[in-house]
Design a protein around this motif. Structure first.
Motif, PDB file in Angstrom:
ATOM      1  N   GLU A   3      -4.082 -27.302  32.774  1.00  0.00           N
ATOM      2  CA  GLU A   3      -3.933 -25.929  33.279  1.00  0.00           C
ATOM      3  C   GLU A   3      -3.106 -25.079  32.326  1.00  0.00           C
ATOM      4  O   GLU A   3      -2.159 -25.559  31.719  1.00  0.00           O
ATOM      5  CB  GLU A   3      -3.240 -25.945  34.644  1.00  0.00           C
ATOM      6  N   VAL A   4      -3.499 -23.823  32.238  1.00  0.00           N
ATOM      7  CA  VAL A   4      -2.701 -22.815  31.536  1.00  0.00           C
ATOM      8  C   VAL A   4      -1.950 -22.052  32.602  1.00  0.00           C
ATOM      9  O   VAL A   4      -2.546 -21.528  33.550  1.00  0.00           O
ATOM     10  CB  VAL A   4      -3.583 -21.876  30.690  1.00  0.00           C
ATOM     11  N   LEU A   5      -0.643 -22.006  32.471  1.00  0.00           N
ATOM     12  CA  LEU A   5       0.219 -21.328  33.429  1.00  0.00           C
ATOM     13  C   LEU A   5       0.259 -19.835  33.127  1.00  0.00           C
ATOM     14  O   LEU A   5       0.519 -19.429  31.991  1.00  0.00           O
ATOM     15  CB  LEU A   5       1.626 -21.925  33.359  1.00  0.00           C
ATOM     16  N   VAL A   6      -0.028 -19.013  34.130  1.00  0.00           N
ATOM     17  CA  VAL A   6       0.028 -17.552  34.008  1.00  0.00           C
ATOM     18  C   VAL A   6       1.157 -17.083  34.915  1.00  0.00           C
ATOM     19  O   VAL A   6       1.033 -17.117  36.145  1.00  0.00           O
ATOM     20  CB  VAL A   6      -1.302 -16.892  34.414  1.00  0.00           C
ATOM     21  N   VAL A   7       2.277 -16.688  34.312  1.00  0.00           N
ATOM     22  CA  VAL A   7       3.459 -16.240  35.062  1.00  0.00           C
ATOM     23  C   VAL A   7       3.598 -14.740  34.856  1.00  0.00           C
ATOM     24  O   VAL A   7       3.581 -14.265  33.718  1.00  0.00           O
ATOM     25  CB  VAL A   7       4.741 -16.947  34.569  1.00  0.00           C
ATOM     26  N   TYR A   8       3.764 -14.013  35.957  1.00  0.00           N
ATOM     27  CA  TYR A   8       3.860 -12.562  35.838  1.00  0.00           C
ATOM     28  C   TYR A   8       4.793 -11.989  36.900  1.00  0.00           C
ATOM     29  O   TYR A   8       5.092 -12.622  37.911  1.00  0.00           O
ATOM     30  CB  TYR A   8       2.474 -11.913  35.961  1.00  0.00           C
ATOM     31  N   TYR A   9       5.225 -10.759  36.638  1.00  0.00           N
ATOM     32  CA  TYR A   9       5.895  -9.945  37.640  1.00  0.00           C
ATOM     33  C   TYR A   9       5.061  -8.691  37.803  1.00  0.00           C
ATOM     34  O   TYR A   9       4.630  -8.090  36.805  1.00  0.00           O
ATOM     35  CB  TYR A   9       7.321  -9.585  37.221  1.00  0.00           C
ATOM     36  N   SER A  10       4.802  -8.299  39.037  1.00  0.00           N
ATOM     37  CA  SER A  10       4.007  -7.109  39.295  1.00  0.00           C
ATOM     38  C   SER A  10       4.594  -6.370  40.481  1.00  0.00           C
ATOM     39  O   SER A  10       4.639  -6.908  41.584  1.00  0.00           O
ATOM     40  CB  SER A  10       2.550  -7.487  39.588  1.00  0.00           C
ATOM     41  N   ARG A  11       5.044  -5.167  40.254  1.00  0.00           N
ATOM     42  CA  ARG A  11       5.617  -4.380  41.350  1.00  0.00           C
ATOM     43  C   ARG A  11       4.555  -3.566  42.069  1.00  0.00           C
ATOM     44  O   ARG A  11       4.498  -3.526  43.286  1.00  0.00           O
ATOM     45  CB  ARG A  11       6.714  -3.465  40.820  1.00  0.00           C
ATOM     46  N   ARG A  35      -3.304 -21.620  36.413  1.00  0.00           N
ATOM     47  CA  ARG A  35      -2.336 -21.751  37.513  1.00  0.00           C
ATOM     48  C   ARG A  35      -1.558 -20.441  37.555  1.00  0.00           C
ATOM     49  O   ARG A  35      -0.735 -20.174  36.691  1.00  0.00           O
ATOM     50  CB  ARG A  35      -1.398 -22.925  37.269  1.00  0.00           C
ATOM     51  N   LEU A  36      -1.843 -19.593  38.548  1.00  0.00           N
ATOM     52  CA  LEU A  36      -1.180 -18.290  38.687  1.00  0.00           C
ATOM     53  C   LEU A  36       0.138 -18.449  39.436  1.00  0.00           C
ATOM     54  O   LEU A  36       0.183 -19.035  40.523  1.00  0.00           O
ATOM     55  CB  LEU A  36      -2.070 -17.320  39.465  1.00  0.00           C
ATOM     56  N   ARG A  37       1.203 -17.880  38.853  1.00  0.00           N
ATOM     57  CA  ARG A  37       2.525 -17.890  39.480  1.00  0.00           C
ATOM     58  C   ARG A  37       3.202 -16.548  39.220  1.00  0.00           C
ATOM     59  O   ARG A  37       2.923 -15.870  38.232  1.00  0.00           O
ATOM     60  CB  ARG A  37       3.406 -19.014  38.917  1.00  0.00           C
ATOM     61  N   THR A  38       4.102 -16.181  40.116  1.00  0.00           N
ATOM     62  CA  THR A  38       4.863 -14.950  39.949  1.00  0.00           C
ATOM     63  C   THR A  38       6.349 -15.283  39.963  1.00  0.00           C
ATOM     64  O   THR A  38       6.734 -16.436  40.186  1.00  0.00           O
ATOM     65  CB  THR A  38       4.499 -13.929  41.050  1.00  0.00           C
ATOM     66  N   VAL A  39       7.169 -14.287  39.686  1.00  0.00           N
ATOM     67  CA  VAL A  39       8.623 -14.452  39.738  1.00  0.00           C
ATOM     68  C   VAL A  39       9.166 -13.529  40.823  1.00  0.00           C
ATOM     69  O   VAL A  39       8.592 -12.467  41.087  1.00  0.00           O
ATOM     70  CB  VAL A  39       9.298 -14.148  38.380  1.00  0.00           C
ATOM     71  N   PRO A  40      10.265 -13.907  41.462  1.00  0.00           N
ATOM     72  CA  PRO A  40      10.821 -13.050  42.509  1.00  0.00           C
ATOM     73  C   PRO A  40      11.473 -11.806  41.920  1.00  0.00           C
ATOM     74  O   PRO A  40      11.906 -11.811  40.761  1.00  0.00           O
ATOM     75  CB  PRO A  40      11.861 -13.942  43.196  1.00  0.00           C
ATOM     76  N   PRO A  41      11.559 -10.742  42.701  1.00  0.00           N
ATOM     77  CA  PRO A  41      12.265  -9.549  42.236  1.00  0.00           C
ATOM     78  C   PRO A  41      13.756  -9.842  42.127  1.00  0.00           C
ATOM     79  O   PRO A  41      14.264 -10.794  42.716  1.00  0.00           O
ATOM     80  CB  PRO A  41      11.978  -8.509  43.325  1.00  0.00           C
ATOM     81  N   VAL A  42      14.442  -9.045  41.340  1.00  0.00           N
ATOM     82  CA  VAL A  42      15.903  -9.121  41.268  1.00  0.00           C
ATOM     83  C   VAL A  42      16.459  -7.819  41.818  1.00  0.00           C
ATOM     84  O   VAL A  42      15.795  -6.789  41.804  1.00  0.00           O
ATOM     85  CB  VAL A  42      16.417  -9.369  39.838  1.00  0.00           C
ATOM     86  N   ALA A  43      17.684  -7.889  42.328  1.00  0.00           N
ATOM     87  CA  ALA A  43      18.299  -6.701  42.918  1.00  0.00           C
ATOM     88  C   ALA A  43      19.798  -6.742  42.674  1.00  0.00           C
ATOM     89  O   ALA A  43      20.387  -7.815  42.550  1.00  0.00           O
ATOM     90  CB  ALA A  43      18.028  -6.645  44.427  1.00  0.00           C
ATOM     91  N   PRO A  44      20.452  -5.585  42.621  1.00  0.00           N
ATOM     92  CA  PRO A  44      21.897  -5.567  42.437  1.00  0.00           C
ATOM     93  C   PRO A  44      22.664  -6.066  43.657  1.00  0.00           C
ATOM     94  O   PRO A  44      23.830  -6.385  43.582  1.00  0.00           O
ATOM     95  CB  PRO A  44      22.211  -4.096  42.143  1.00  0.00           C
ATOM     96  N   GLN A  47      23.733 -10.573  47.969  1.00  0.00           N
ATOM     97  CA  GLN A  47      23.658 -11.328  49.218  1.00  0.00           C
ATOM     98  C   GLN A  47      22.230 -11.464  49.732  1.00  0.00           C
ATOM     99  O   GLN A  47      21.953 -12.285  50.579  1.00  0.00           O
ATOM    100  CB  GLN A  47      24.515 -10.676  50.325  1.00  0.00           C
ATOM    101  N   THR A  48      21.322 -10.642  49.248  1.00  0.00           N
ATOM    102  CA  THR A  48      19.943 -10.682  49.714  1.00  0.00           C
ATOM    103  C   THR A  48      19.133 -11.577  48.791  1.00  0.00           C
ATOM    104  O   THR A  48      19.075 -11.348  47.595  1.00  0.00           O
ATOM    105  CB  THR A  48      19.328  -9.262  49.717  1.00  0.00           C
ATOM    106  N   ALA A  49      18.527 -12.588  49.346  1.00  0.00           N
ATOM    107  CA  ALA A  49      17.703 -13.490  48.550  1.00  0.00           C
ATOM    108  C   ALA A  49      16.239 -13.245  48.852  1.00  0.00           C
ATOM    109  O   ALA A  49      15.874 -12.851  49.951  1.00  0.00           O
ATOM    110  CB  ALA A  49      18.064 -14.943  48.873  1.00  0.00           C
ATOM    111  N   ALA A  50      15.414 -13.503  47.869  1.00  0.00           N
ATOM    112  CA  ALA A  50      13.974 -13.385  48.063  1.00  0.00           C
ATOM    113  C   ALA A  50      13.506 -14.551  48.929  1.00  0.00           C
ATOM    114  O   ALA A  50      14.099 -15.626  48.904  1.00  0.00           O
ATOM    115  CB  ALA A  50      13.264 -13.418  46.723  1.00  0.00           C
ATOM    116  N   ALA A  85      12.986  -6.526  34.436  1.00  0.00           N
ATOM    117  CA  ALA A  85      14.132  -7.410  34.670  1.00  0.00           C
ATOM    118  C   ALA A  85      13.778  -8.724  35.361  1.00  0.00           C
ATOM    119  O   ALA A  85      14.320  -9.770  34.984  1.00  0.00           O
ATOM    120  CB  ALA A  85      15.210  -6.665  35.455  1.00  0.00           C
ATOM    121  N   PRO A  86      12.892  -8.752  36.366  1.00  0.00           N
ATOM    122  CA  PRO A  86      12.598 -10.040  37.008  1.00  0.00           C
ATOM    123  C   PRO A  86      12.017 -11.091  36.053  1.00  0.00           C
ATOM    124  O   PRO A  86      12.389 -12.264  36.128  1.00  0.00           O
ATOM    125  CB  PRO A  86      11.599  -9.673  38.109  1.00  0.00           C
ATOM    126  N   LEU A  87      11.123 -10.688  35.150  1.00  0.00           N
ATOM    127  CA  LEU A  87      10.579 -11.650  34.201  1.00  0.00           C
ATOM    128  C   LEU A  87      11.659 -12.081  33.210  1.00  0.00           C
ATOM    129  O   LEU A  87      11.789 -13.269  32.884  1.00  0.00           O
ATOM    130  CB  LEU A  87       9.362 -11.086  33.466  1.00  0.00           C
TER     131      LEU A  87
END
Length: 196
Positions: A3-11, A35-44, A47-50, A85-87
């Motif tokens: 598999e080729v891993l495809v990692v992305y962030y998309s808002r 294999r499609l995967r994404t990353v979670p958003p980041v925030a300032p 205390q809030t987790a994805a 920033a998330p990526l």
């Protein structure tokens, strides 16, 4: 099946749409899968987790995904000529994989989306390559033997696939952008098959 891993962030969804075209290109290579995967958003707000699993779309990337992949493609919206920033946050957390050589010798490529044609696509693609070089990846782009690269009036560069999404993220991935995204996916999958 490798598999080729495809990692992305998309808002707004445009990078996710481009990722699916990249994945289609990977699937066009015999014996290879995406294999499609994404990353979670980041925030300032710390205390809030994805949530552990996204509500929709691809699941979040996990450490095993990198170890198991035969190749890697990463995608991000353009943010002032750089990746979002998330990526970058995800890449910054890969120190253990860098130290152990998880990605050494694996083919890799990049893709992006911006609001406007001159919104920093090429600088984003180039800066996304830098961490991959540090990881020892074999970087590949889109060669000019792809005829559409010479005629596109929207996204698509020799550095990687790209999409012009419009100011409100309203523009669909056009035919040229889709063709070049599939070509990038095919190229990384073909290289992964040869190197395996």
């Amino acid at each position: 099946m490798p598999e080729v891993l495809v990692v992305y962030y998309s808002r707004g969804g445009s990078v996710a749409r481009l990722a699916r075209h990249v994945a289609r290109g990977i699937g066009e290579v015999d014996g290879m899968a995406a294999r499609l995967r994404t990353v979670p958003p980041v925030a300032p707000v710390t205390q809030t987790a994805a949530p552990p699993v996204p509500d929709d779309g691809a699941p979040y990337v996990e450490p095993g995904d990198l170890r198991e992949c035969a190749g890697l493609l990463i995608g991000s919206p353009t943010r002032f000529g750089n990746m979002a920033a998330p990526l970058k946050h995800w890449l910054d957390g890969l120190g253990g994989d860098w130290a152990s050589g998880t990605l050494v010798g694996k083919p890799a490529g990049v893709f992006t989306s911006s609001s406007t044609l001159h919104g920093g696509q090429e600088s984003t693609l180039l800066t996304m390559m830098v961490p991959l070089l540090h990881h020892g990846c074999v970087i590949a782009g889109i060669p000019y033997t792809e005829p559409v690269l010479n005629t596109t009036r929207s996204g698509g560069t020799p550095y990687g696939a790209s999409h012009v999404a419009g100011l409100r993220d309203e523009a669909p991935v056009d035919e040229d952008e889709a063709t070049l995204a599939r070509a990038l996916g095919r190229r990384i999958a073909q290289l992964a098959a040869r190197l395996a």
